[in-house]
Scaffold this motif. Structure first.
Motif, short mmCIF file in Angstrom:
data_model
loop_
_atom_site.label_atom_id
_atom_site.label_comp_id
_atom_site.label_asym_id
_atom_site.label_seq_id
_atom_site.Cartn_x
_atom_site.Cartn_y
_atom_site.Cartn_z
N VAL A 28 0.87 -1.18 0.00
CA VAL A 28 0.00 0.00 0.00
C VAL A 28 0.90 1.23 0.00
O VAL A 28 1.76 1.37 0.88
N ILE A 29 0.73 2.09 -0.99
CA ILE A 29 1.49 3.33 -1.08
C ILE A 29 0.60 4.44 -0.52
O ILE A 29 -0.53 4.62 -0.95
N THR A 30 1.14 5.17 0.45
CA THR A 30 0.38 6.22 1.12
C THR A 30 1.10 7.55 0.97
O THR A 30 2.32 7.61 1.06
N VAL A 31 0.34 8.60 0.73
CA VAL A 31 0.87 9.96 0.70
C VAL A 31 0.02 10.80 1.64
O VAL A 31 -1.19 10.65 1.69
N SER A 32 0.68 11.66 2.40
CA SER A 32 -0.06 12.56 3.29
C SER A 32 0.60 13.93 3.27
O SER A 32 1.78 14.06 2.96
N THR A 33 -0.19 14.94 3.59
CA THR A 33 0.35 16.29 3.66
C THR A 33 1.27 16.38 4.87
O THR A 33 1.18 15.57 5.80
N GLU A 34 2.16 17.36 4.85
CA GLU A 34 3.11 17.54 5.95
C GLU A 34 2.39 17.65 7.29
O GLU A 34 2.86 17.13 8.29
N ASP A 35 1.26 18.35 7.32
CA ASP A 35 0.54 18.53 8.58
C ASP A 35 -0.36 17.34 8.92
O ASP A 35 -0.98 17.32 9.99
N GLY A 36 -0.44 16.36 8.00
CA GLY A 36 -1.26 15.17 8.26
C GLY A 36 -2.74 15.39 8.03
O GLY A 36 -3.55 14.51 8.32
N GLY A 37 -3.11 16.55 7.51
CA GLY A 37 -4.53 16.87 7.32
C GLY A 37 -5.20 16.08 6.21
O GLY A 37 -6.40 15.87 6.23
N PHE A 38 -4.42 15.65 5.22
CA PHE A 38 -4.98 14.90 4.09
C PHE A 38 -4.11 13.69 3.80
O PHE A 38 -2.88 13.78 3.86
N THR A 39 -4.76 12.58 3.49
CA THR A 39 -4.05 11.34 3.19
C THR A 39 -4.75 10.65 2.02
O THR A 39 -5.97 10.68 1.92
N ALA A 40 -3.95 10.03 1.17
CA ALA A 40 -4.48 9.21 0.07
C ALA A 40 -3.61 7.96 -0.02
O ALA A 40 -2.46 7.96 0.42
N PHE A 41 -4.19 6.90 -0.56
CA PHE A 41 -3.42 5.66 -0.69
C PHE A 41 -3.89 4.88 -1.90
O PHE A 41 -4.98 5.10 -2.42
N CYS A 42 -3.04 3.97 -2.34
CA CYS A 42 -3.42 3.04 -3.39
C CYS A 42 -2.74 1.71 -3.11
O CYS A 42 -1.68 1.66 -2.49
N THR A 43 -3.38 0.64 -3.53
CA THR A 43 -2.79 -0.68 -3.40
C THR A 43 -2.05 -1.00 -4.69
O THR A 43 -2.61 -0.90 -5.78
N LEU A 44 -0.79 -1.35 -4.54
CA LEU A 44 0.08 -1.63 -5.68
C LEU A 44 0.36 -3.13 -5.71
O LEU A 44 0.81 -3.69 -4.72
N THR A 45 0.08 -3.76 -6.85
CA THR A 45 0.41 -5.16 -7.03
C THR A 45 1.54 -5.25 -8.05
O THR A 45 1.40 -4.74 -9.16
N VAL A 46 2.63 -5.88 -7.65
CA VAL A 46 3.79 -6.02 -8.52
C VAL A 46 3.82 -7.45 -9.04
O VAL A 46 3.87 -8.39 -8.26
#
Length: 124
Positions: A28-46
């Motif tokens: 699972v690849i996760t990205v969040s803003t520096e302040d943690g206010g917003f987060t998004a993720f995606c499941t990556l299958t290799v």
């Protein structure tokens, strides 16, 4: 932005969001803003490797002078997605190299997928 991979054995992600596949599996690849206010993720299958040595070593997709260039040794469907996983374009690519006009602003991040199983992230 802060990027994270749930399984760095399967895939790593750089501080700029560049994902590098390491071995077959799921992360699972996760990205969040520096302040943690917003987060998004995606499941990556290799699915690594494709099993076609010629294909694994001769694939490239890049942006140059207003065009998307794709090189792969097989004829295949090329799909271009936004970073939010929205399908933007779909092309039928002949064997070898092809280029396409893709209308997106500079600085945009696009995900390019080949029907033979490869994926590339490009930044314009």
């Amino acid at each position: 932005m802060r990027w994270n991979s749930s399984d760095t054995i399967v895939a790593t992600v750089s501080t700029s969001g560049l994902i590098t596949a390491k071995t077959a599996g799921t992360a699972v690849i996760t990205v969040s803003t520096e302040d943690g206010g917003f987060t998004a993720f995606c499941t990556l299958t290799v699915n690594w490797p494709t099993g076609i040595q010629e294909l694994d070593t001769k694939i490239n997709a890049y942006w140059f002078a207003g065009r998307l260039y794709v090189h792969s040794p097989v004829a295949e469907t090329i799909q271009v997605y936004s970073l939010q996983s929205m399908l933007l374009y779909s092309f039928e690519k002949p064997m070898g190299a092809a280029d396409y006009s893709v209308d997106k602003s500079n600085g945009a991040i696009l995900i390019v997928k080949g029907g033979s199983g490869w994926v590339r992230k490009i930044i314009r």
